[in-house]
Design a protein around this motif. Structure first.
Motif, PDB file in Angstrom:
ATOM      1  N   UNK A  22       0.825  -1.208   0.000  1.00 45.02           N
ATOM      2  CA  UNK A  22       0.000   0.000   0.000  1.00 45.02           C
ATOM      3  C   UNK A  22       0.863   1.264   0.000  1.00 45.02           C
ATOM      4  N   UNK A  23       1.970   1.249   0.736  1.00 46.72           N
ATOM      5  CA  UNK A  23       2.865   2.404   0.747  1.00 46.72           C
ATOM      6  C   UNK A  23       3.470   2.630  -0.640  1.00 46.72           C
ATOM      7  N   UNK A  24       3.888   1.550  -1.282  1.00 52.32           N
ATOM      8  CA  UNK A  24       4.493   1.676  -2.609  1.00 52.32           C
ATOM      9  C   UNK A  24       3.480   2.177  -3.633  1.00 52.32           C
ATOM     10  N   UNK A  25       2.260   1.706  -3.522  1.00 52.34           N
ATOM     11  CA  UNK A  25       1.204   2.158  -4.428  1.00 52.34           C
ATOM     12  C   UNK A  25       1.035   3.671  -4.349  1.00 52.34           C
ATOM     13  N   UNK A  26       1.087   4.210  -3.123  1.00 55.24           N
ATOM     14  CA  UNK A  26       0.946   5.657  -2.949  1.00 55.24           C
ATOM     15  C   UNK A  26       2.190   6.402  -3.420  1.00 55.24           C
ATOM     16  N   UNK A  27       3.360   5.935  -3.015  1.00 55.09           N
ATOM     17  CA  UNK A  27       4.602   6.629  -3.358  1.00 55.09           C
ATOM     18  C   UNK A  27       4.822   6.687  -4.866  1.00 55.09           C
ATOM     19  N   UNK A  28       4.332   5.666  -5.577  1.00 50.31           N
ATOM     20  CA  UNK A  28       4.481   5.654  -7.024  1.00 50.31           C
ATOM     21  C   UNK A  28       3.752   6.789  -7.719  1.00 50.31           C
ATOM     22  N   UNK A  29       2.797   7.423  -7.021  1.00 54.64           N
ATOM     23  CA  UNK A  29       2.078   8.558  -7.606  1.00 54.64           C
ATOM     24  C   UNK A  29       2.936   9.819  -7.647  1.00 54.64           C
ATOM     25  N   UNK A  30       3.910   9.913  -6.730  1.00 55.21           N
ATOM     26  CA  UNK A  30       4.687  11.148  -6.585  1.00 55.21           C
ATOM     27  C   UNK A  30       6.159  10.994  -6.951  1.00 55.21           C
ATOM     28  N   UNK A  31       6.665   9.752  -6.913  1.00 56.59           N
ATOM     29  CA  UNK A  31       8.096   9.523  -7.094  1.00 56.59           C
ATOM     30  C   UNK A  31       8.350   8.467  -8.163  1.00 56.59           C
ATOM     31  N   UNK A  32       9.579   8.470  -8.651  1.00 55.34           N
ATOM     32  CA  UNK A  32      10.098   7.357  -9.438  1.00 55.34           C
ATOM     33  C   UNK A  32      10.630   6.358  -8.415  1.00 55.34           C
ATOM     34  N   UNK A  33       9.897   5.271  -8.187  1.00 58.47           N
ATOM     35  CA  UNK A  33      10.166   4.384  -7.055  1.00 58.47           C
ATOM     36  C   UNK A  33      10.815   3.081  -7.517  1.00 58.47           C
ATOM     37  N   UNK A  34      11.883   2.727  -6.821  1.00 58.40           N
ATOM     38  CA  UNK A  34      12.496   1.408  -6.944  1.00 58.40           C
ATOM     39  C   UNK A  34      12.453   0.773  -5.560  1.00 58.40           C
ATOM     40  N   UNK A  35      11.844  -0.403  -5.454  1.00 60.86           N
ATOM     41  CA  UNK A  35      11.708  -1.086  -4.167  1.00 60.86           C
ATOM     42  C   UNK A  35      12.608  -2.310  -4.132  1.00 60.86           C
ATOM     43  N   UNK A  36      13.323  -2.467  -3.034  1.00 63.19           N
ATOM     44  CA  UNK A  36      14.166  -3.637  -2.800  1.00 63.19           C
ATOM     45  C   UNK A  36      13.580  -4.418  -1.634  1.00 63.19           C
ATOM     46  N   UNK A  37      13.224  -5.678  -1.880  1.00 62.67           N
ATOM     47  CA  UNK A  37      12.597  -6.507  -0.858  1.00 62.67           C
ATOM     48  C   UNK A  37      13.215  -7.902  -0.901  1.00 62.67           C
ATOM     49  N   UNK A  38      12.810  -8.743   0.021  1.00 62.29           N
ATOM     50  CA  UNK A  38      13.217 -10.141  -0.001  1.00 62.29           C
ATOM     51  C   UNK A  38      12.239 -10.951  -0.849  1.00 62.29           C
ATOM     52  N   UNK A  39      12.708 -12.089  -1.323  1.00 68.06           N
ATOM     53  CA  UNK A  39      11.849 -12.984  -2.077  1.00 68.06           C
ATOM     54  C   UNK A  39      12.101 -14.424  -1.680  1.00 68.06           C
ATOM     55  N   UNK A  40      11.255 -15.308  -2.167  1.00 65.15           N
ATOM     56  CA  UNK A  40      11.401 -16.739  -1.935  1.00 65.15           C
ATOM     57  C   UNK A  40      11.561 -17.442  -3.274  1.00 65.15           C
ATOM     58  N   UNK A  41      12.132 -18.640  -3.276  1.00 66.88           N
ATOM     59  CA  UNK A  41      12.285 -19.374  -4.537  1.00 66.88           C
ATOM     60  C   UNK A  41      10.960 -19.462  -5.290  1.00 66.88           C
ATOM     61  N   UNK A  42      11.034 -19.211  -6.586  1.00 75.95           N
ATOM     62  CA  UNK A  42       9.837 -19.217  -7.415  1.00 75.95           C
ATOM     63  C   UNK A  42       9.300 -17.834  -7.705  1.00 75.95           C
ATOM     64  N   UNK A  43       9.698 -16.841  -6.896  1.00 70.73           N
ATOM     65  CA  UNK A  43       9.285 -15.462  -7.157  1.00 70.73           C
ATOM     66  C   UNK A  43      10.206 -14.847  -8.204  1.00 70.73           C
ATOM     67  N   UNK A  44       9.701 -13.925  -9.026  1.00 68.79           N
ATOM     68  CA  UNK A  44      10.571 -13.262 -10.007  1.00 68.79           C
ATOM     69  C   UNK A  44      11.583 -12.353  -9.322  1.00 68.79           C
ATOM     70  N   UNK A  45      12.775 -12.262  -9.907  1.00 64.02           N
ATOM     71  CA  UNK A  45      13.803 -11.365  -9.371  1.00 64.02           C
ATOM     72  C   UNK A  45      13.386  -9.908  -9.486  1.00 64.02           C
ATOM     73  N   UNK A  46      12.610  -9.608 -10.506  1.00 65.33           N
ATOM     74  CA  UNK A  46      12.215  -8.221 -10.755  1.00 65.33           C
ATOM     75  C   UNK A  46      10.854  -8.203 -11.433  1.00 65.33           C
ATOM     76  N   UNK A  47      10.029  -7.226 -11.064  1.00 67.01           N
ATOM     77  CA  UNK A  47       8.734  -7.040 -11.711  1.00 67.01           C
ATOM     78  C   UNK A  47       8.273  -5.610 -11.482  1.00 67.01           C
ATOM     79  N   UNK A  48       7.185  -5.227 -12.132  1.00 65.24           N
ATOM     80  CA  UNK A  48       6.632  -3.884 -11.970  1.00 65.24           C
ATOM     81  C   UNK A  48       5.233  -3.976 -11.389  1.00 65.24           C
ATOM     82  N   UNK A  49       4.958  -3.094 -10.427  1.00 64.89           N
ATOM     83  CA  UNK A  49       3.607  -2.922  -9.897  1.00 64.89           C
ATOM     84  C   UNK A  49       3.177  -1.519 -10.307  1.00 64.89           C
ATOM     85  N   UNK A  50       2.487  -1.410 -11.412  1.00 66.48           N
ATOM     86  CA  UNK A  50       2.159  -0.091 -11.923  1.00 66.48           C
ATOM     87  C   UNK A  50       3.437   0.634 -12.299  1.00 66.48           C
TER      88      UNK A  50
END
Length: 384
Positions: free
Chosen positions: A25-53
Motif C-alpha cells: 500500500x505504501x508503494x502504491x501511494x509513493x508511485x504517484x509522486x516519485x520514481x520508485x524502486x523497491x528492494x525486498x526479499x523474495x522466496x524461490x519461485x518469485x521473479x527477481x524483478x517485476x513492476x507494480x504499476x
C-alpha cells in the motif's frame, strides 16, 4: 521529472503478513509522486524483478542462511543499488540497511535524504527470535540503532506508541509522521448470518508469544461450550510446538484448530466464517514500549466482526470499549474469559459492535486515507 525514491524492506513481499500488505500500500501511494524502486526479499519461485504499476520491485532471493548473515547480504545489496541509482530519497524499514546507509553517508559526500520507517526494534524483538543471542552482540546492535536514529532525516511510524518511543530517544516531533495501518472495506464485505449452533472464534497473525495466544487458550478452557477457535498464522517451530502442547495440556484439541497462513486474498473468506475475532495482545515491551498497529484489527473491523482485545494504549488508538469492540483489562485472564462468554451469549451485541467497527474503517481507517496521509507527509518534508 519525478524525484527518485529507493524503498527498502527486509521482508518477503508478497507474503501472508501484515507487513507485506502495508509495504504494498505504501508503494502504491509513493508511485504517484516519485520514481520508485523497491528492494525486498523474495522466496524461490518469485521473479527477481517485476513492476507494480509505475513501481519497480527487485527481490533478493537468497538461499536459506542464518538471519544475521542475510541482513548483511541485504544491506550490502541496498548500498550497492543506492550508489548505482543515486536516489534523492531512501525510505528504509529496518536497522540493517539503515545503518549501512547512514554510515556510508557519514563518511562520503552523498545527498540522500534518509527516512526511517520505524516498526520492529531489534533491541526489543531479537531476544524473542534469538534467545541465545550473545549479550555483546545485543549491545552492538543497540549502538547501531542509536546511530541510525541520530542519522535519519525523517521518521514514519504507525502508532502513537511508536511516536512516544521516538520522542524518548530525543527525536524532534516535527520530523515524525504517524501513518497508521488500515483495511480495504470493499474487500471485507460483512455477511450477517444467523448465529450458528457452534460459533467460531478466529485469530489471524503470527503465533509469536507477545500475541497472547497461550493466555487466550487458558481463558478459553473456562468458557462453556459450544465454540470453536481457529488460529491462522505462522511462527517459528519453537513457538508452534509450545502452542500445540498447550492446546493438548488444556484439553482443547476438540475445540481448537491451527491452520497454516494463507495468501491475503483468502482473508475475507476466512473472516466470513467467524462470529468473533480476537487480538489478545499481552503487556510486553514489544506491545507497550515499541508499539504496534495490528492490520488484523483493521481487517476484523472491515469485515464487521465483533472484536475482543485488551485495553493497551496501542489498541485504544483504534478501538473503543463497548462501541467498536469489547476491551478487557490487559493481563486479566478472567476478564478475557468473561468477554468471550459475553459476546457468545449475545449475538445482537456482537453484531452491533461489528457494524460500528466497520463504520469506523469506512470513515477513518481505510487504506486510501492512509495513503493520502503518507503523501501529505512527504509534501511537507519536501517543502522543508
Amino acid at each position: 521529472m519525478k524525484k527518485r525514491l529507493l524503498y527498502t524492506a527486509f521482508d518477503v513481499v508478497p507474503a501472508p503478513k501484515g507487513a507485506s500488505v502495508r509495504i504494498q500500500k505504501m508503494l502504491e501511494a509513493l508511485g504517484q509522486e516519485f520514481d520508485v524502486l523497491a528492494l525486498v526479499l523474495g522466496e524461490p519461485g518469485m521473479p527477481d524483478e517485476e513492476s507494480w504499476g509505475t513501481v519497480r520491485v527487485r527481490r533478493l532471493i537468497a538461499p536459506e542462511s542464518h538471519f544475521l548473515e542475510k541482513t548483511v547480504q541485504f544491506a550490502e545489496w541496498v548500498l550497492q543499488t543506492a550508489l548505482e541509482w543515486q536516489p534523492e530519497w531512501i525510505q528504509f524499514r529496518s536497522l540493517w540497511d539503515g545503518f549501512v546507509l547512514s554510515e556510508f553517508r557519514r563518511q562520503n559526500p552523498v545527498k540522500w535524504q534518509l527516512i526511517y520507517e520505524v516498526h520492529g526494534l531489534p533491541e526489543i524483538e531479537l531476544e524473542h527470535h534469538f534467545p541465545e543471542l550473545p549479550e555483546s552482540l545485543g549491545f552492538k546492535i543497540q549502538a547501531q540503532q542509536q546511530q541510525v536514529l541520530e542519522s535519519a532525516d525523517w521518521f514514519i511510524c504507525p502508532s502513537q506508541v511508536h511516536r512516544k518511543w521516538l520522542l524518548s530517544k530525543g527525536i524532534c516531533y516535527q520530523k515524525m509522521g504517524v501513518i497508521g495501518n488500515g483495511a480495504d472495506p470493499e474487500l471485507f464485505l460483512p455477511h450477517w448470518q444467523e448465529w450458528p449452533e457452534v460459533p467460531y472464534l478466529i485469530y489471524l497473525g503470527t503465533l509469536a508469544p507477545w500475541q497472547g495466544l497461550e493466555e487466550l487458550l487458558a481463558a478459553l478452557q473456562k468458557v462453556k461450550p459450544p465454540f470453536r477457535l481457529r488460529l491462522v498464522g505462522k511462527g517459528n517451530p519453537r513457538w508452534q510446538q509450545n502452542l500445540l502442547a498447550r492446546v493438548y495440556q488444556l484439553g482443547l484439541t476438540h475445540a481448537v484448530e491451527l491452520l497454516d497462513p494463507l495468501a491475503h486474498a483468502y482473508m475475507p473468506a476466512l473472516l466470513e466464517s467467524a462470529q468473533i475475532a480476537l487480538a489478545p495482545l499481552i503487556e510486553t515491551e514489544r506491545n507497550c514500549v515499541q508499539g504496534c498497529n495490528p492490520i488484523k484489527i483493521y481487517e476484523y473491523m472491515a469485515a464487521g466482526k465483533a472484536i475482543i482485545a485488551p485495553d493497551l494504549p496501542a489498541v485504544q488508538e483504534i478501538l473503543e470499549h463497548q462501541k467498536t469492540a469489547w476491551l478487557y483489562p490487559a493481563g486479566d485472564q478472567a476478564a478475557l474469559t468473561a468477554a468471550i462468554e459475553t459476546l457468545l451469549k449475545d449475538p445482537l451485541l456482537s453484531r452491533r459492535l461489528g457494524q460500528a467497527a466497520r463504520d469506523d474503517v469506512v470513515k477513518s481507517f481505510n487504506w486510501a486515507q492512509r495513503q493520502n496521509q503518507l503523501l501529505s507527509y512527504f509534501r511537507k518534508v519536501i517543502s522543508v
